[in-house]
Design an enzyme around this catalytic site. Structure first.
Site, PDB file in Angstrom:
ATOM      1  N   SER A 141       0.722  -1.210  -0.011  1.00  0.00           N
ATOM      2  CA  SER A 141       0.029   0.002  -0.095  1.00  0.00           C
ATOM      3  C   SER A 141       0.856   1.186  -0.011  1.00  0.00           C
ATOM      4  O   SER A 141       1.948   1.134   0.554  1.00  0.00           O
ATOM      5  CB  SER A 141      -0.778   0.038   1.131  1.00  0.00           C
ATOM      6  N   TYR A 154      -1.815  -0.959  10.399  1.00  0.00           N
ATOM      7  CA  TYR A 154      -1.983  -1.247   8.983  1.00  0.00           C
ATOM      8  C   TYR A 154      -0.676  -1.030   8.297  1.00  0.00           C
ATOM      9  O   TYR A 154      -0.315  -1.930   7.397  1.00  0.00           O
ATOM     10  CB  TYR A 154      -3.166  -0.544   8.437  1.00  0.00           C
TER      11      TYR A 154
HETATM   12  N1  LIG Z   1      -8.690   0.122  -1.311  1.00  0.00           N
HETATM   13  C1  LIG Z   1      -7.648   1.060  -1.115  1.00  0.00           C
HETATM   14  O1  LIG Z   1      -7.622   2.306  -1.073  1.00  0.00           O
HETATM   15  C2  LIG Z   1      -6.317   0.317  -1.000  1.00  0.00           C
HETATM   16  C3  LIG Z   1      -5.447   1.033  -1.028  1.00  0.00           C
HETATM   17  C4  LIG Z   1      -4.040   0.593  -0.769  1.00  0.00           C
HETATM   18  C5  LIG Z   1      -4.006  -0.852  -0.611  1.00  0.00           C
HETATM   19  N2  LIG Z   1      -5.024  -1.666  -0.743  1.00  0.00           N
HETATM   20  C6  LIG Z   1      -4.821  -3.053  -0.566  1.00  0.00           C
HETATM   21  O2  LIG Z   1      -5.321  -3.677  -1.493  1.00  0.00           O
HETATM   22  C7  LIG Z   1      -5.991  -4.800  -1.242  1.00  0.00           C
HETATM   23  C8  LIG Z   1      -7.449  -5.103  -1.354  1.00  0.00           C
HETATM   24  O3  LIG Z   1      -8.219  -3.984  -0.956  1.00  0.00           O
HETATM   25  P1  LIG Z   1      -9.460  -3.808  -1.410  1.00  0.00           P
HETATM   26  O4  LIG Z   1      -9.676  -2.284  -1.225  1.00  0.00           O
HETATM   27  O5  LIG Z   1      -9.798  -4.426  -2.830  1.00  0.00           O
HETATM   28  O6  LIG Z   1     -10.360  -4.431  -0.302  1.00  0.00           O
HETATM   29  P2  LIG Z   1     -11.832  -5.277  -0.325  1.00  0.00           P
HETATM   30  O7  LIG Z   1     -12.386  -5.127   1.167  1.00  0.00           O
HETATM   31  O8  LIG Z   1     -12.781  -4.716  -1.413  1.00  0.00           O
HETATM   32  O9  LIG Z   1     -11.210  -6.757  -0.703  1.00  0.00           O
HETATM   33  C9  LIG Z   1     -10.423  -7.407   0.182  1.00  0.00           C
HETATM   34  C10 LIG Z   1     -10.945  -8.889  -0.104  1.00  0.00           C
HETATM   35  O10 LIG Z   1     -10.174  -9.711   0.884  1.00  0.00           O
HETATM   36  C11 LIG Z   1     -11.130 -10.581   1.616  1.00  0.00           C
HETATM   37  N3  LIG Z   1     -10.561 -11.184   2.876  1.00  0.00           N
HETATM   38  C12 LIG Z   1     -10.394 -10.201   3.787  1.00  0.00           C
HETATM   39  N4  LIG Z   1      -9.693 -10.997   4.781  1.00  0.00           N
HETATM   40  C13 LIG Z   1      -9.529 -12.154   4.450  1.00  0.00           C
HETATM   41  C14 LIG Z   1      -8.930 -13.442   4.757  1.00  0.00           C
HETATM   42  N5  LIG Z   1      -8.686 -13.338   6.361  1.00  0.00           N
HETATM   43  N6  LIG Z   1      -8.834 -14.463   4.367  1.00  0.00           N
HETATM   44  C15 LIG Z   1      -9.254 -14.408   2.792  1.00  0.00           C
HETATM   45  N7  LIG Z   1      -9.906 -13.299   2.292  1.00  0.00           N
HETATM   46  C16 LIG Z   1     -10.051 -12.139   3.146  1.00  0.00           C
HETATM   47  C17 LIG Z   1     -12.328  -9.714   1.816  1.00  0.00           C
HETATM   48  O11 LIG Z   1     -13.499 -10.655   2.042  1.00  0.00           O
HETATM   49  C18 LIG Z   1     -12.529  -9.171   0.466  1.00  0.00           C
HETATM   50  O12 LIG Z   1     -13.322  -9.716  -0.459  1.00  0.00           O
HETATM   51  C19 LIG Z   1      -5.761  -5.091   0.523  1.00  0.00           C
HETATM   52  O13 LIG Z   1      -4.658  -5.695   0.803  1.00  0.00           O
HETATM   53  C20 LIG Z   1      -5.584  -3.769   0.677  1.00  0.00           C
HETATM   54  O14 LIG Z   1      -4.776  -3.342   1.859  1.00  0.00           O
HETATM   55  C21 LIG Z   1      -6.213  -0.956  -0.852  1.00  0.00           C
END
Ligand SMILES: NC(=O)c1ccc[n+]([C@@H]2O[C@H](COP(=O)([O-])OP(=O)(O)OC[C@H]3O[C@@H](n4cnc5c(N)ncnc54)[C@H](O)[C@@H]3O)[C@@H](O)[C@H]2O)c1
Length: 266
Positions: A141, A154
């Site tokens: 991230s 985080y």
């Molecule tokens: N959305 C943002 O702005 C952003 C920014 C930087 C990094 N990220 C990173 O991108 C990745 C995806 O984020 P997103 O925004 O798509 O989130 P999201 O919540 O839309 O998707 C994450 C998915 O991971 C699944 N998940 C959560 N815990 C789990 C577990 N223990 N085992 C298996 N699956 C699990 C959830 O059910 C969900 O479907 C994450 O690692 C997040 O930290 C997101």
């Protein structure tokens, strides 16, 4: 690694960035195993994909070391091999100062983001090392190199998976295993509610005026970077810009983010 014809597992494939990575992989000709803790979310990904037997799913909690360890064998049974894994599953922490963050919340975010990623990488590596070409991608991230107030732990987990992934890159040099780490800026997903976190104004959308990248564009950028063999993949103008700012003027970049995000802490 070019993904056409390859067999690739995607954690977090039930929603957000992971779901779009699944759909984009299918568009680019891969066979995909979408992994998520939520069956209903995986079902929705399957409905959107309409990809027949090129997409299978596995309900696995990445914090469950034994379940994750069994996953590559299951994929080999179903698809014949596994060529890549993309670690997308992750959660954020409640938006509170470190001093106010309870141990349960700390444990949860470390378990999913750090231990979960470690479980997946350790489980898949021996299988990937047998392949003529293979790839490990881990989503870190922007918060993994630049501290966001209210996301201290985080950010720490995302910095940890960054370093772990870079070490893996160094360790696998000269082997068929390629390695990439992804730094998304703000992406418009439901990560806040999926993480069970309450944020005034919404962390990545809602009434926030922060520009965001769509999960579709994030997925394209991630797969372009993977196919190009990039070690570092920045997603969104914010991540690219702050990546440079953080290297050139680390303290000023922290002040800038602090000013932009401080209202999240009330
Ligand atoms: N959305 C943002 O702005 C952003 C920014 C930087 C990094 N990220 C990173 O991108 C990745 C995806 O984020 P997103 O925004 O798509 O989130 P999201 O919540 O839309 O998707 C994450 C998915 O991971 C699944 N998940 C959560 N815990 C789990 C577990 N223990 N085992 C298996 N699956 C699990 C959830 O059910 C969900 O479907 C994450 O690692 C997040 O930290 C997101």
């Amino acid at each position: 690694m070019k993904v056409n014809g390859k067999i690739i597992a995607v954690t977090g494939g039930g929603d957000g960035i992971g779901r779009q990575v699944v759909l984009e992989l299918l568009r680019r000709g891969a066979r995909v195993v979408a992994v998520d803790i939520r069956q209903d979310a995986l079902d929705a990904t399957v409905d959107l994909a309409g990809a027949g037997d090129r997409l299978t799913t596995a309900v696995v909690d990445v914090t469950d070391r034994d379940a994750v360890a069994a996953l590559p064998g299951r994929i080999e049974d179903d698809h014949g091999a596994v060529d890549g894994v993309i670690n997308v599953a992750g959660i954020i922490q409640p938006f509170v100062r470190l001093a106010d963050l309870d141990w349960e919340a700390i444990q949860r975010v470390v378990d999913v983001n750090l231990w979960g990623t470690l479980h997946v990488v350790k489980a898949f590596l021996p299988h990937l090392q047998k392949r003529p070409a293979a790839h490990v991608v881990t989503v870190s991230s922007m918060g993994g190199f630049l501290p966001v107030p209210g996301q201290a732990v985080y950010g720490a987990t995302k910095a940890a998976v960054r370093l772990m992934t870079e070490a893996l890159y160094a360790e696998t040099m000269g082997t068929p295993v390629e390695v990439s780490v992804v730094f998304p800026g703000a992406v418009s997903t439901d990560i806040t509610s999926n993480s069970g976190v309450d944020v005034p104004g919404g962390a990545t959308g809602g009434s926030s005026r922060m520009p965001t990248t769509s999960p579709e564009d994030a997925a394209s950028t991630i797969l372009d970077g993977m196919e190009e063999g990039d070690l570092h993949i920045y997603v969104g103008k914010d991540a690219k810009l702050m990546g440079v700012a953080n290297r050139v003027a680390p303290r000023r970049s922290i002040h800038l983010i602090q000013r932009q995000m401080r209202k999240l802490l009330g």
